[in-house]
Design an enzyme around this catalytic site. Structure first.
Site, PDB file in Angstrom:
ATOM      1  N   LYS A   1      -9.406  -2.209   1.521  1.00  0.00           N
ATOM      2  CA  LYS A   1      -9.338  -1.424   2.626  1.00  0.00           C
ATOM      3  C   LYS A   1      -9.989  -0.066   1.750  1.00  0.00           C
ATOM      4  O   LYS A   1     -10.585   0.701   2.858  1.00  0.00           O
ATOM      5  CB  LYS A   1      -7.907  -1.007   2.490  1.00  0.00           C
TER       6      LYS A   1
ATOM      7  N   SER B   1      -0.030  -3.349  12.358  1.00  0.00           N
ATOM      8  CA  SER B   1       0.293  -3.931  11.690  1.00  0.00           C
ATOM      9  C   SER B   1       1.525  -5.093  12.646  1.00  0.00           C
ATOM     10  O   SER B   1       1.985  -4.454  13.177  1.00  0.00           O
ATOM     11  CB  SER B   1       1.026  -3.612  10.350  1.00  0.00           C
TER      12      SER B   1
ATOM     13  N   CYS C   1       1.549  -7.170  14.650  1.00  0.00           N
ATOM     14  CA  CYS C   1       1.129  -7.549  15.625  1.00  0.00           C
ATOM     15  C   CYS C   1       0.645  -9.448  16.076  1.00  0.00           C
ATOM     16  O   CYS C   1      -0.446  -9.765  17.494  1.00  0.00           O
ATOM     17  CB  CYS C   1       0.394  -7.143  16.453  1.00  0.00           C
TER      18      CYS C   1
ATOM     19  N   TYR D   1      -1.629  -3.630  -7.421  1.00  0.00           N
ATOM     20  CA  TYR D   1      -0.515  -4.547  -5.862  1.00  0.00           C
ATOM     21  C   TYR D   1      -1.947  -4.716  -5.223  1.00  0.00           C
ATOM     22  O   TYR D   1      -1.746  -3.457  -4.625  1.00  0.00           O
ATOM     23  CB  TYR D   1       0.312  -4.706  -5.819  1.00  0.00           C
TER      24      TYR D   1
ATOM     25  N   ARG E   1       0.869  -0.961  -0.412  1.00  0.00           N
ATOM     26  CA  ARG E   1      -0.276   0.098  -0.399  1.00  0.00           C
ATOM     27  C   ARG E   1       1.222   1.720   0.084  1.00  0.00           C
ATOM     28  O   ARG E   1       2.132   0.818   0.494  1.00  0.00           O
ATOM     29  CB  ARG E   1      -1.064   0.062   0.911  1.00  0.00           C
TER      30      ARG E   1
ATOM     31  N   ASP F   1      -9.317  -9.739   9.428  1.00  0.00           N
ATOM     32  CA  ASP F   1      -9.109  -7.977   9.236  1.00  0.00           C
ATOM     33  C   ASP F   1     -10.118  -6.910   9.315  1.00  0.00           C
ATOM     34  O   ASP F   1      -9.213  -6.100  10.039  1.00  0.00           O
ATOM     35  CB  ASP F   1      -8.804  -8.414   7.519  1.00  0.00           C
TER      36      ASP F   1
ATOM     37  N   HIS G   1     -11.065  -2.095  11.389  1.00  0.00           N
ATOM     38  CA  HIS G   1      -9.955  -2.582  11.536  1.00  0.00           C
ATOM     39  C   HIS G   1      -9.725  -3.751  12.514  1.00  0.00           C
ATOM     40  O   HIS G   1      -8.589  -4.154  13.002  1.00  0.00           O
ATOM     41  CB  HIS G   1      -8.107  -2.117  11.461  1.00  0.00           C
TER      42      HIS G   1
ATOM     43  N   SER H   1       5.006 -10.475   0.338  1.00  0.00           N
ATOM     44  CA  SER H   1       4.405 -11.660   0.080  1.00  0.00           C
ATOM     45  C   SER H   1       3.108 -11.570   0.020  1.00  0.00           C
ATOM     46  O   SER H   1       3.660 -11.926   1.830  1.00  0.00           O
ATOM     47  CB  SER H   1       5.408 -12.010  -0.656  1.00  0.00           C
ATOM     48  N   ARG H   2       2.749 -12.185  -0.499  1.00  0.00           N
ATOM     49  CA  ARG H   2       0.639 -12.650   0.432  1.00  0.00           C
ATOM     50  C   ARG H   2       0.554 -14.106  -0.392  1.00  0.00           C
ATOM     51  O   ARG H   2       0.875 -14.435  -1.566  1.00  0.00           O
ATOM     52  CB  ARG H   2       0.120 -11.998  -0.203  1.00  0.00           C
TER      53      ARG H   2
HETATM   54  O1  O2Y Z   1       0.206  -4.277   1.588  1.00  0.00           O
HETATM   55  C1  O2Y Z   1      -1.393  -4.606   1.017  1.00  0.00           C
HETATM   56  O2  O2Y Z   1      -1.403  -3.744   0.247  1.00  0.00           O
HETATM   57  C2  O2Y Z   1      -1.978  -5.037   1.597  1.00  0.00           C
HETATM   58  S1  O2Y Z   1      -2.094  -4.098   3.257  1.00  0.00           S
HETATM   59  C3  O2Y Z   1      -3.118  -5.892   4.224  1.00  0.00           C
HETATM   60  C4  O2Y Z   1      -3.313  -7.146   3.437  1.00  0.00           C
HETATM   61  C5  O2Y Z   1      -3.724  -7.693   4.381  1.00  0.00           C
HETATM   62  C6  O2Y Z   1      -5.038  -7.719   5.563  1.00  0.00           C
HETATM   63  N1  O2Y Z   1      -4.236  -5.964   6.262  1.00  0.00           N
HETATM   64  C7  O2Y Z   1      -3.399  -5.370   5.423  1.00  0.00           C
HETATM   65  C8  O2Y Z   1      -3.116  -4.046   6.036  1.00  0.00           C
HETATM   66  O3  O2Y Z   1      -1.940  -2.868   6.197  1.00  0.00           O
HETATM   67  O4  O2Y Z   1      -3.969  -3.325   7.099  1.00  0.00           O
HETATM   68 MN    MN Z   2      -4.807  -5.499   7.435  1.00  0.00          MN
END
Ligand code: O2Y
Ligand code: MN
Length: 587
Positions: free
Chosen positions: A206, A248, A250, A197, A69, A277, A226, A368-369
């Site tokens: 989000k 994040s 945690c 992404y 993000r 989430d 959240h 990475s996801r």
């Molecule tokens: O980095 C991203 O694009 C995603 S960020 C994210 C993804 C899943 C759950 N929570 C988050 C966050 O930043 O809180």
């Molecule tokens: Mn999140």
């Protein structure tokens, strides 16, 4: 797929803007998704993984400049700057539309416009909401088809209504200098350009479920948070639900999918995941607060996910999953740091380069996801699809604090709990760039996700407390990250966090005593069950519950600084809570 005039008119307008070669509506059928997977494999956008070992799984790499993000390029475009508040970047809506339309104009030339009708929450639930995302990326279509409920059924529920969120995504050239993620809360609109992404482009997550929805929730009297949602089942089969918000890094997904310690499992205790989430919550017919998870899958961080840290998340990734930016092994399976102690040889890193594990450079990108369907999770709650949601007994806030916050405490009241949430903070770790131990204020873990002024958001929380009255969930704060003088974590965490949840749930049922301290109600040390825990004694718990008044007075100062930044929008009740805490600490 629909005769909805508001949708058809908007799509015509967007078509004229971006000029696609063709338009494809996503109907939600497996046949259509399978065709798209094939097309993505043929074009090289995705790689089909080893179907024997990882059935239905695919692999994708993003541009190296497009891996997370982008908070500094995320804008709230409300008519008045004040309505976006000091935690958001703001742009005047007409100027923002012009800037975005100039970037988007003609950008689908030679490409396909995919129209994704999606529902956040079970289709048809009174707690759910509908969006339509336009995208020129098959990767986005396939991710959205996991993360949300998509297709004809959504259009059928929407009918002729204009109550839906517009979302335009244009991949463009993935140019970081022209990358913008813009929310127009007053227009129910999201526009995202020059990214491909995650949180930037899966617009239901989000952008809608937190930024737009938090604004809708304030106006309509509900909450978009959240937060994870989990249920604890006791040996009698009764299930109590809690929500929890953490910044994040945690362990939110780990807590959402935790496995109770052996002793608890033997007695028949179970933990069920409703969400990892986001929680949407509304007052139900019986006056209690009910929550749904608006999502349909998990977009989890791969590194650190293992059989030891989160076996349920790992199990969820074993089929029908899209992996992004992890290590690709020669046998068509995947790997990431922290999965196990056997880094592969002859593998490709997240950039597609030959990777030597001995190089000391990680093979998977740290962000990475995996995108996995919620139904894959072995501990998914039977209530996951319940359109009414689940009744929430407790709201838990938390952060990463080496010394300040105790293992657990309960707020004196809802208003005090709102103060506790507003004061949420984490200390930076060595994993992040910059100085270690710096306190980052992250109210309710929502800092990057408020769709409006954070001060007005606090006021909305206070309003919700009044609306719920004595049926409001109890509010707690936890800290799994207290360290000893050598910097080692004192509390074992992971499944053993169940021991803290047990005290919280007993408090909610009026079955546990508490000690009144300056900061809130704490457990009596002997009331945290340590049976079977190696190296943890009642004295350890005593230490974990210790409150250092000097550190706390510093913390109140930090919160008051945050309030001063927010200015007049901070409700007087929160200033009063800060003052009352200061006074209790000074006694
Ligand atoms: O980095 C991203 O694009 C995603 S960020 C994210 C993804 C899943 C759950 N929570 C988050 C966050 O930043 O809180
Ligand atoms: Mn999140």
């Amino acid at each position: 797929m629909t005769n909805n005039k508001t949708i058809l008119a908007w799509i015509d307008e967007m078509k004229a803007l971006v000029n696609p070669d063709q338009v494809v509506w996503i109907d939600g059928s497996e046949e259509q998704l399978e065709e798209l997977r094939k097309e993505a494999v043929e074009s090289g956008e995705m790689i089909k993984l080893n179907q024997e070992k990882l059935p239905g799984c695919y692999y994708h790499r993003t541009a190296p400049n497009d891996v997370a993000r982008v908070e500094d390029r995320t804008l709230i475009c409300s008519r008045k700057e004040e309505d976006a508040g000091p935690t958001n970047h703001w742009k005047e809506p007409q100027e923002a539309y012009k800037m975005l339309y100039d970037i988007a104009r003609g950008s689908y030339k030679g490409r396909t416009m995919y129209v994704i009708p999606y529902s956040m929450g079970p289709v048809g639930s009174s707690l759910a909401k509908i969006g339509v995302e336009l995208t020129d990326s098959i990767y986005v279509v396939l991710n959205m088809s996991i993360m949300t409920r998509v297709g004809q059924k959504v259009m059928d529920v929407l009918g002729d209504s204009n109550d839906w969120v517009r979302g335009l995504h244009c991949k463009c050239d993935v140019d970081p200098e022209k990358r913008w993620i813009c929310q127009f809360p007053e227009d129910n609109t999201i526009i995202s350009v020059n990214s491909a992404y995650g949180g930037n482009v899966l617009l239901g997550k989000k952008c809608f479920a937190l930024r737009i929805a938090s604004y809708q929730a304030k106006n309509e009297g509900w909450m978009a948070e959240h937060m994870l949602i989990l249920g604890v089942e006791n040996p009698k089969g009764e299930v109590k639900y809690v929500c929890a918000a953490f910044p994040s890094a945690c362990g939110k997904t780990n807590l959402a999918m935790m496995i109770p310690p052996e002793g608890y499992r033997a007695k028949g205790y179970k933990v069920w995941t409703v969400g990892d989430d986001i929680a949407w919550m509304r007052k139900g017919p019986d006056g209690r607060l009910y929550a749904i998870n608006p999502e349909n899958g998990f977009f989890g961080v791969a590194p650190g996910t293992s059989e030891k840290t989160n076996p349920n998340a790992l199990a969820a990734t074993r089929k029908n999953t899209i992996f992004t930016n992890v290590v690709l092994k020669p046998d068509g399976t995947v790997w990431w740091e922290g999965l196990d102690k056997n880094p592969p040889t002859d593998a490709l890193n997240w950039k597609g380069e030959p990777w030597d594990p001995a190089s000391g450079v990680p093979g998977a990108h740290p962000n990475s996801r995996f995108t996995s369907p919620a139904v894959n999770c072995p501990c998914i709650s039977s209530e996951f699809e319940n359109p009414q949601g689940v009744p929430i007994s407790a709201i838990i806030f938390g952060g990463r604090r080496a010394k300040t916050a105790p293992l657990v405490y309960q707020s004196f009241s809802w208003a005090h709990g709102v103060y506790v949430g507003s004061a949420m903070a984490s200390e930076t770790t060595a994993a992040a760039a910059g100085a270690v131990g710096v306190v980052r204020r992250d109210p309710m873990a929502m800092r990057p996700f408020f769709g409006y002024n954070v001060g007005d958001y606090f006021a909305h929380w206070l309003e919700m407390g009044k609306k719920l009255g004595d049926k409001a969930p109890k509010i707690f704060n936890v800290n799994w990250f207290r360290t000893d003088d050598e910097g080692h974590f004192i509390w074992p965490g992971f499944g053993d966090n169940m021991r803290v949840l047990m005290w919280i749930l007993k408090r909610c049922k009026g079955e546990a005593e508490a000690v009144e301290t300056a900061i809130g109600y704490e457990p009596k040390p002997e009331d945290i069950d340590i049976t079977g825990l190696d190296g943890v004694t009642v004295d350890t718990i005593k230490g974990l519950l210790d409150v250092d008044k000097e550190l706390w007075l510093e913390d109140v100062k930090g919160v008051e600084e945050l309030y001063a930044q927010i200015g007049d929008h901070v409700p007087a009740e929160l200033h009063a809570e800060a003052a009352a805490l200061r006074e209790r600490l000074s006694k």
